[in-house]
Design a protein around this motif. Structure first.
Motif, short mmCIF file in Angstrom:
data_model
loop_
_atom_site.label_atom_id
_atom_site.label_comp_id
_atom_site.label_asym_id
_atom_site.label_seq_id
_atom_site.Cartn_x
_atom_site.Cartn_y
_atom_site.Cartn_z
N SER A 267 0.84 -1.20 0.00
CA SER A 267 0.00 0.00 0.00
C SER A 267 0.88 1.25 0.00
CB SER A 267 -0.92 0.00 1.23
OG SER A 267 -1.59 1.24 1.33
N ARG A 268 1.04 1.86 -1.18
CA ARG A 268 1.91 3.02 -1.27
C ARG A 268 1.30 4.24 -0.56
NH1 ARG A 268 3.29 4.19 -7.13
NH2 ARG A 268 5.15 5.19 -6.31
N ILE A 269 -0.03 4.35 -0.59
CA ILE A 269 -0.67 5.45 0.13
C ILE A 269 -0.48 5.25 1.63
CG2 ILE A 269 -2.91 6.50 0.67
CD1 ILE A 269 -3.75 5.88 -2.21
N GLY A 270 -0.61 4.00 2.08
CA GLY A 270 -0.38 3.69 3.49
C GLY A 270 1.06 3.96 3.90
N ILE A 271 2.01 3.59 3.04
CA ILE A 271 3.43 3.83 3.32
C ILE A 271 3.69 5.33 3.45
CG2 ILE A 271 5.76 3.68 2.35
CD1 ILE A 271 4.82 1.01 1.02
N LYS A 272 3.07 6.10 2.55
CA LYS A 272 3.24 7.56 2.60
C LYS A 272 2.77 8.13 3.94
CE LYS A 272 0.35 10.57 0.93
NZ LYS A 272 -0.50 11.44 0.08
N SER A 273 1.58 7.66 4.40
CA SER A 273 1.05 8.17 5.67
C SER A 273 1.95 7.77 6.84
CB SER A 273 -0.38 7.68 5.90
OG SER A 273 -0.40 6.29 6.15
N SER A 274 2.57 6.57 6.75
CA SER A 274 3.50 6.13 7.81
C SER A 274 4.76 6.99 7.83
CB SER A 274 3.88 4.66 7.62
OG SER A 274 2.97 3.82 8.27
N TYR A 275 5.28 7.33 6.64
CA TYR A 275 6.44 8.23 6.59
C TYR A 275 6.12 9.56 7.28
CZ TYR A 275 8.84 5.27 3.09
OH TYR A 275 9.48 4.25 2.44
N ARG A 276 4.95 10.11 6.98
CA ARG A 276 4.54 11.37 7.60
C ARG A 276 4.43 11.22 9.12
NH1 ARG A 276 5.22 15.83 6.06
NH2 ARG A 276 6.36 15.69 8.01
N ALA A 298 11.73 10.70 2.60
CA ALA A 298 11.01 9.57 1.98
C ALA A 298 9.56 9.95 1.68
CB ALA A 298 11.07 8.36 2.91
N PHE A 299 8.96 10.68 2.61
CA PHE A 299 7.58 11.13 2.41
C PHE A 299 7.48 12.04 1.18
CE2 PHE A 299 4.57 14.63 2.89
CZ PHE A 299 3.37 13.93 2.96
N SER A 300 8.37 13.00 1.07
CA SER A 300 8.33 13.96 -0.03
C SER A 300 8.47 13.26 -1.38
CB SER A 300 9.43 15.01 0.12
OG SER A 300 9.23 15.77 1.29
#
Length: 491
Positions: A267-276, A298-300
């Motif tokens: 889940s790339r959207i999930g990974i993004k939220s975890s980075y944030r 990584a989030f950016s």
């Protein structure tokens, strides 16, 4: 010879019917393929298949196919954020006979409208659509009813979350849980797990940490018991719970575990939220600046990549919608000649009607202006009495048919309620609410719209109250209601 001709005509009609049935089956097949791609998350192909189904259904005038394919297209457009385009598709669905006769399709249109209005941040309209959907769901039976309630409650919970109304969000999340009880736990394990997870997150937000732990433990137990493969948020919520408790080491471990689970799920959207989440956690708590910077970077990178991909998806979908509009335009052009003839025939009648209508409209406009001036005068008076914010809140509650309307009205205008009850102490709450709307100078049409009944039903209720309160037939109903307060004060 005549018999042979009749036989040939019969054969032609039979072949046409068979061909038509074959095309309808092709539409159904395209819709099935569309659902397959939707299940895989391929929204572009999902919408593309639905558009092909719509074009074919329109060509053979397959009403069911037009309605269903339109709903698929609307769902896809709303999912990618093209809310206004989705709403246009829903308007088209309402012209089909299938929509007019099929309660489930009507329910789905209200659901999708609720989602679209929520995406446009028109939350009151979203709530109204979802409450109208509930009225239709009551008429459904079996699995359709259960699933419709589940999605309805989910969407309502999301709207109330965005409004920051956590108690209402809690109510509809708990209703999801009650609705699932018709299923055995093993048959709906993932649904149960998601609801437990959402309740855990909700109680963390409300600061009720013991309750949050209870539901998150239930989520973890289901994950372990049924080996649920995709777990996106439970560990992140556990991280926020431990962070609230001040257990920063445990919180960091849960946040890192959440990121790991999302990577496994892809889940790339999930990974993004975890980075944030991780960047904010390490920076806010002054734990590890290097880690905070690492996750921020990584989030950016991932956010830019996802936004670029999303733009490409939206562009592709818009191109498909433009093609659909072009095909609709071509169909319209072929009808222009016929329409032109009809226009010429009707032109003289239209001119005559226009002259009559203009005169009629002038008269109606004068009446409307007088009514508008009276309404504005009443609203100014009521606003001055109780303050603009409270008055606006009261009107919004009335418009959304919220049961809290009568409670707030009684608080703001106790004299009016007392005056009514002094005339009839056995008045029902629905009668009090109706009289309150008249006191606020709502028109018959407004009351019908806000209470989801017909104009005729409102008129019948007014006549009954006229008899009950001995209101003269030549007296304006709303003015009489407002005059009650003055009468009681004089007494």
């Amino acid at each position: 010879m005549k018999k042979q001709l009749l036989f040939l005509i019969l054969i032609l009609f039979t072949l046409k019917a068979v061909a038509g049935d074959g095309r309808k089956q092709e539409v159904d097949s395209l819709l099935a393929k569309s659902m397959e791609f939707g299940g895989k998350g391929d929204l572009v192909t999902y919408i593309e298949m639905a558009i092909k189904a719509l074009n074919l259904a329109s060509a053979v005038n397959y009403d069911v196919g037009k309605a269903k394919s339109g709903s698929y297209i609307a769902e896809g457009l709303i999912t990618v954020g093209l809310f206004k385009e989705g709403l246009k598709q829903l308007d088209r669905i309402e012209t089909t006979d299938f929509y007019k006769n099929e309660i489930f399709m009507q329910s789905e249109v209200h659901r999708l409208r609720g989602r679209a209005y929520g995406g446009l941040m028109l939350y009151q309209q979203a709530l109204r659509e979802l409450r109208m959907q509930q009225g239709l769901i009551r008429k459904l039976t079996g699995e359709k009813q259960i699933k419709s309630y589940q999605f309805n409650y989910e969407n309502l919970a999301v709207v109330f979350q965005r409004l920051g109304q956590l108690d209402s969000m809690q109510k509809y999340t708990e209703l999801q849980l009650d609705n699932l009880k018709v299923f055995a736990e093993k048959d709906a394990a993932m649904r149960y797990q998601i609801v437990y997870e959402n309740l855990g997150k909700l109680y963390v937000q409300k600061g009720e940490l013991a309750k949050a732990q209870l539901y998150l433990d239930k989520s973890l137990a289901l994950i372990e018991k049924y080996k649920i493969p995709i777990v996106l948020n439970t560990y992140g919520v556990l991280g926020s719970l431990e962070e609230k408790r001040g257990n920063l080491k445990k919180a960091a471990a849960f946040y890192e575990e959440s990121l790991k689970k999302k990577r496994v799920a892809g889940s790339r959207i999930g990974i993004k939220s975890s980075y944030r989440e991780l960047a904010d956690f390490y920076r806010k708590n002054n734990l590890d600046k290097a880690r905070a910077d690492h996750y921020e970077m990584a989030f950016s990178r991932l956010n830019d990549s996802l936004e670029n991909e999303n733009r490409q998806v939206v562009d592709q979908v818009l191109n498909q919608i433009l093609q659909l509009k072009d095909q609709e335009s071509e169909t319209k052009v072929s009808k222009v000649a016929t329409i032109a003839i009809l226009v010429l025939v009707l032109l003289v009648g239209a001119i005559s009607f226009f002259i009559w209508r203009t005169r009629h409209n002038r008269k109606a406009l004068l009446q409307k202006e007088e009514a508008l001036q009276e309404t504005e005068s009443v609203n100014r008076e009521l606003t001055e009495q109780i303050g603009e914010n409270k008055f606006n809140t009261l009107v919004e509650l009335a418009k959304s048919n919220n049961p809290e309307f009568l409670t707030l009205f009684t608080e703001l205008y106790p004299q009016f309620i007392q005056a009514l009850k002094s005339r009839d102490s056995n008045l029902r709450s629905t009668e009090l609410e109706f009289c309150a709307m008249a006191f606020l100078n709502f028109s018959t049409k407004n009351i019908a719209e806000y209470t989801f009944v017909t104009v005729r039903a409102v008129q019948v209720r007014k006549n009954r109250l006229r008899k009950k309160f001995d209101i003269p037939s030549d007296a304006d109903f709303n003015n009489w209601m407002r005059g009650l307060v003055d009468t009681s004060e004089q007494a």
